[in-house]
Motif scaffolding. Sequence first.
Motif, PDB file in Angstrom:
ATOM      1  N   GLU A  83     -66.517  95.235 -67.509  1.00  0.00           N
ATOM      2  CA  GLU A  83     -67.254  95.809 -66.496  1.00  0.00           C
ATOM      3  C   GLU A  83     -67.275  97.350 -66.317  1.00  0.00           C
ATOM      4  O   GLU A  83     -66.082  97.847 -66.402  1.00  0.00           O
ATOM      5  CB  GLU A  83     -66.606  95.127 -65.020  1.00  0.00           C
ATOM      6  CG  GLU A  83     -67.481  95.528 -63.835  1.00  0.00           C
ATOM      7  CD  GLU A  83     -66.691  96.014 -62.797  1.00  0.00           C
ATOM      8  OE1 GLU A  83     -67.629  96.054 -61.576  1.00  0.00           O
ATOM      9  OE2 GLU A  83     -65.543  96.273 -62.671  1.00  0.00           O
ATOM     10  N   SER A  88     -63.410  99.719 -56.740  1.00  0.00           N
ATOM     11  CA  SER A  88     -62.438  99.355 -55.731  1.00  0.00           C
ATOM     12  C   SER A  88     -61.762  98.466 -56.736  1.00  0.00           C
ATOM     13  O   SER A  88     -60.317  97.957 -56.507  1.00  0.00           O
ATOM     14  CB  SER A  88     -62.759  98.535 -54.644  1.00  0.00           C
ATOM     15  OG  SER A  88     -63.695  97.363 -54.901  1.00  0.00           O
ATOM     16  N   GLU A 106     -63.625 103.075 -65.521  1.00  0.00           N
ATOM     17  CA  GLU A 106     -64.074 103.998 -64.203  1.00  0.00           C
ATOM     18  C   GLU A 106     -64.008 105.393 -64.538  1.00  0.00           C
ATOM     19  O   GLU A 106     -62.929 105.706 -65.269  1.00  0.00           O
ATOM     20  CB  GLU A 106     -63.062 103.392 -63.286  1.00  0.00           C
ATOM     21  CG  GLU A 106     -63.349 104.397 -61.832  1.00  0.00           C
ATOM     22  CD  GLU A 106     -64.612 104.524 -61.365  1.00  0.00           C
ATOM     23  OE1 GLU A 106     -65.252 103.416 -61.167  1.00  0.00           O
ATOM     24  OE2 GLU A 106     -65.043 105.546 -61.148  1.00  0.00           O
ATOM     25  N   ASP A 133     -65.787 107.383 -69.584  1.00  0.00           N
ATOM     26  CA  ASP A 133     -67.486 107.214 -69.537  1.00  0.00           C
ATOM     27  C   ASP A 133     -67.720 105.844 -69.843  1.00  0.00           C
ATOM     28  O   ASP A 133     -67.926 105.658 -71.237  1.00  0.00           O
ATOM     29  CB  ASP A 133     -68.111 108.279 -70.058  1.00  0.00           C
ATOM     30  CG  ASP A 133     -69.714 108.055 -70.251  1.00  0.00           C
ATOM     31  OD1 ASP A 133     -70.173 107.007 -69.313  1.00  0.00           O
ATOM     32  OD2 ASP A 133     -70.304 109.000 -70.955  1.00  0.00           O
ATOM     33  N   GLY A 134     -68.223 104.816 -69.051  1.00  0.00           N
ATOM     34  CA  GLY A 134     -68.383 103.321 -69.697  1.00  0.00           C
ATOM     35  C   GLY A 134     -69.817 103.422 -69.980  1.00  0.00           C
ATOM     36  O   GLY A 134     -70.088 102.165 -70.448  1.00  0.00           O
ATOM     37  N   ILE A 207     -73.030 107.705 -64.241  1.00  0.00           N
ATOM     38  CA  ILE A 207     -73.073 109.076 -64.494  1.00  0.00           C
ATOM     39  C   ILE A 207     -72.345 109.219 -65.872  1.00  0.00           C
ATOM     40  O   ILE A 207     -71.193 109.108 -66.065  1.00  0.00           O
ATOM     41  CB  ILE A 207     -72.478 110.074 -63.430  1.00  0.00           C
ATOM     42  CG1 ILE A 207     -73.415 109.994 -62.186  1.00  0.00           C
ATOM     43  CG2 ILE A 207     -72.634 111.301 -64.161  1.00  0.00           C
ATOM     44  CD1 ILE A 207     -72.919 110.790 -61.016  1.00  0.00           C
TER      45      ILE A 207
HETATM   46  N1  SAM Z   1     -67.663  97.373 -58.851  1.00  0.00           N
HETATM   47  C1  SAM Z   1     -66.990  97.887 -58.110  1.00  0.00           C
HETATM   48  C2  SAM Z   1     -66.410  97.049 -56.922  1.00  0.00           C
HETATM   49  O1  SAM Z   1     -66.213  96.194 -57.009  1.00  0.00           O
HETATM   50  O2  SAM Z   1     -65.858  97.848 -56.245  1.00  0.00           O
HETATM   51  C3  SAM Z   1     -68.286  98.984 -57.283  1.00  0.00           C
HETATM   52  C4  SAM Z   1     -68.470  99.970 -58.277  1.00  0.00           C
HETATM   53  S1  SAM Z   1     -69.437 101.286 -57.612  1.00  0.00           S
HETATM   54  C5  SAM Z   1     -70.885 100.625 -56.786  1.00  0.00           C
HETATM   55  C6  SAM Z   1     -69.784 102.025 -58.955  1.00  0.00           C
HETATM   56  C7  SAM Z   1     -68.832 102.658 -59.676  1.00  0.00           C
HETATM   57  O3  SAM Z   1     -69.231 103.299 -60.969  1.00  0.00           O
HETATM   58  C8  SAM Z   1     -68.125 103.885 -59.005  1.00  0.00           C
HETATM   59  O4  SAM Z   1     -66.937 103.889 -58.748  1.00  0.00           O
HETATM   60  C9  SAM Z   1     -68.150 104.944 -60.144  1.00  0.00           C
HETATM   61  O5  SAM Z   1     -67.110 105.950 -59.962  1.00  0.00           O
HETATM   62  C10 SAM Z   1     -68.650 104.557 -61.382  1.00  0.00           C
HETATM   63  N2  SAM Z   1     -69.312 104.893 -62.524  1.00  0.00           N
HETATM   64  C11 SAM Z   1     -70.394 105.721 -62.388  1.00  0.00           C
HETATM   65  N3  SAM Z   1     -70.570 106.188 -63.592  1.00  0.00           N
HETATM   66  C12 SAM Z   1     -69.754 105.669 -64.536  1.00  0.00           C
HETATM   67  C13 SAM Z   1     -69.660 105.758 -65.665  1.00  0.00           C
HETATM   68  N4  SAM Z   1     -70.481 106.374 -66.678  1.00  0.00           N
HETATM   69  N5  SAM Z   1     -68.368 105.239 -66.357  1.00  0.00           N
HETATM   70  C14 SAM Z   1     -67.521 104.302 -65.604  1.00  0.00           C
HETATM   71  N6  SAM Z   1     -67.657 104.525 -64.295  1.00  0.00           N
HETATM   72  C15 SAM Z   1     -68.822 105.125 -63.655  1.00  0.00           C
END
Ligand code: SAM
Length: 656
Positions: A83, A88, A106, A133-134, A207
């Motif tokens: 994922e 959260s 994350e 960075d995912g 991002i």
């Molecule tokens: N799946 C999460 C939950 O159940 O709470 C909600 C995710 S939230 C909508 C999106 C998340 O993606 C954020 O926490 C953000 O920091 C993270 N994110 C954005 N770009 C990312 C990246 N390149 N690599 C990892 N995480 C990233």
Amino acid sequence: MNLVRDRDRMVEQHIIRRGIQDKTVARAMRIVPREMFVDPGFEEFAYEDAPLSIGQGQTISQPFIVALMIEKSDLDAGDKVLEVGTGSGYAAAVASRIARHVYTVERHGALAHQARERFARLGYGNIDVRIGDGSKGWLKAAPFDAIIVSAGAPEVPPSLKEQLDLGGRLIIPVGPNDEQRLKRITRTGADAFEEEDLGGVFFVPLIGEDAWTATHPLYTPAARTERTPAQLIADTAETFSSVDDENFTRLFDRFADSRIVLLGESTHGTAEFYHARAAISRHLIERHGFNLIAVEADWPDAAAIDRLVAGREPSQARPFGRFPTWMWQNEEFIGFVRWMRAENIRRQASRADAIRFHGLDLYNMTESIRMVIDYLDRVSPDAAAVARERYGCLSPWQTNPVTYGRAILTDAFQSCEDAVSQQCKELLTRSLGESEDNDGFLDATQSARLLAAAERYYRIMYYGGSKAWNLRDTYMAETVEHLLDFHGPNAKMIVWAHNSHIGDARFADMAAARDEINLGQLCRQRFDGMTSLIGCGTHSGEVLAASEWDGQAEKKRINPALAESYEYLCHQAGKERFFLDFDRNQDLRAGLVDQRLQRFIGVIYRPETERVSHYMLTSLPQQYDAFLWFDETHALTPLYRQQAAGGNPETFPFGP
Ligand code: SAM
């Protein structure tokens, strides 16, 4: 509040009735206590069908969307899942109740740590969390049976497709913010994929390197056109009246989980920048377990301060005697040295480890040679004799090393490359346990590394271009790595260096026009998700700087910032002192992302030629995670003025 009943109602109303048919998904959502994944105080809203804020400007996804993504990824009990966007931790927790193992990435360290704690508390042992960075996936754990991306990407990142197993499913929101579509990509062959459209969605942006970079041509957050950049700054600025206030230092609590916090400065002669960095460092040390300070200064000079603050015999009589002396021989810095000394006395009393002070730069060859030889004299006089011989090669150049590169082009002088690199290799293979003197060993190995780097530096400097700069910043980044290794897994570092070293070079003309890399960029690349880059800037006032290399320090007036610069925008925001957080304020980030001029005043300041000599095109919110602003600033107070008035320069920094 009856949360179990609320959870059943949520599954009935928002999951099953809205068309989720997979019973394993409904069962998993009945098991996972969603209230444990929201901020304290928000538990009662946990079972509404809405996204909720979880800090860092991020959201926990709406229950229906979590169910939909997991259903569409067709999870089996034996599956391995990735994922991206832990947030959260809720979606990963639900997936972990169905699949064999879940890997989740994350980019925000604080969110990742929090999710990890939640999984531990719930006893969910089949989830691994990584900060990073995912958009690049998780290569070491690939291939995956399913990949779920919980943030929206501009296009499908190629690495994610490559990390799917045959038959694997990737669920990902794709497209510009207002037109995101949820896609399912299924791998049907080595190079064959099928794509289905699952409908319109709205996610926060993914991002990263293979996702939104904020300069991406499709990145158009609505707010970008609505407010001017100066208004965006004024609206998001977190103001403070003094760096000595809790209001100021608390702003930095958000970096508590970083491993390395790099603090910049836009000049080498501004009192406010030193005061601010000292206040931030004290706070991070006292409250958040930081224990190393590493600065843009040479190893042997900083080692003298390190010994002083540890209450040991000084290793060098007068550190920082080389131009520009005022960078460290100033009252503002000495105030911080006194604080470090007092803090270490306090720590000694409670048997806690001392805070350490180290230098990242590579200029002081003479003292570095002495440090290696002193150490070897103590542990192995034979090896010391060999080292003396080898370093003898450098002796004609020690006082004026810039002539070395040219001289060895003639046949009259030989290169010292083999001698210094051989010496460095030999020292590094010696065992740390050889003597009880761990710090002597650290001093000797770092000095040997410095000498090997400095020899190359002066050799290639002669040819000009970016190579010497790149070598110096690469050396600094390697020193950061060695120090973190040496001081162990609990070590947390604060770096003080100029903005030009700290602001990620990839987002400045230094990369585009000059092929330069820098310390901030390398730290971000090597310590993905654990590095915070904070720049400092000013509009006008006074600065301590010279007019030419080796010149006298003079108090100079700083010209008001040019109209095309970021500094001008900050000035227009109309607030005296503030802090900007580009990570938490995506609108601000988007509004400032287009390149503008940024001012860099080093040890030399030439106001008359300022536009060409001191400004560079950059993208401020991409260079830094945060930016600290002092509209009007004052020059540093050099120690020698006091000394001229009766003090004794010979006693610096050990005198009263
Ligand atoms: N799946 C999460 C939950 O159940 O709470 C909600 C995710 S939230 C909508 C999106 C998340 O993606 C954020 O926490 C953000 O920091 C993270 N994110 C954005 N770009 C990312 C990246 N390149 N690599 C990892 N995480 C990233």
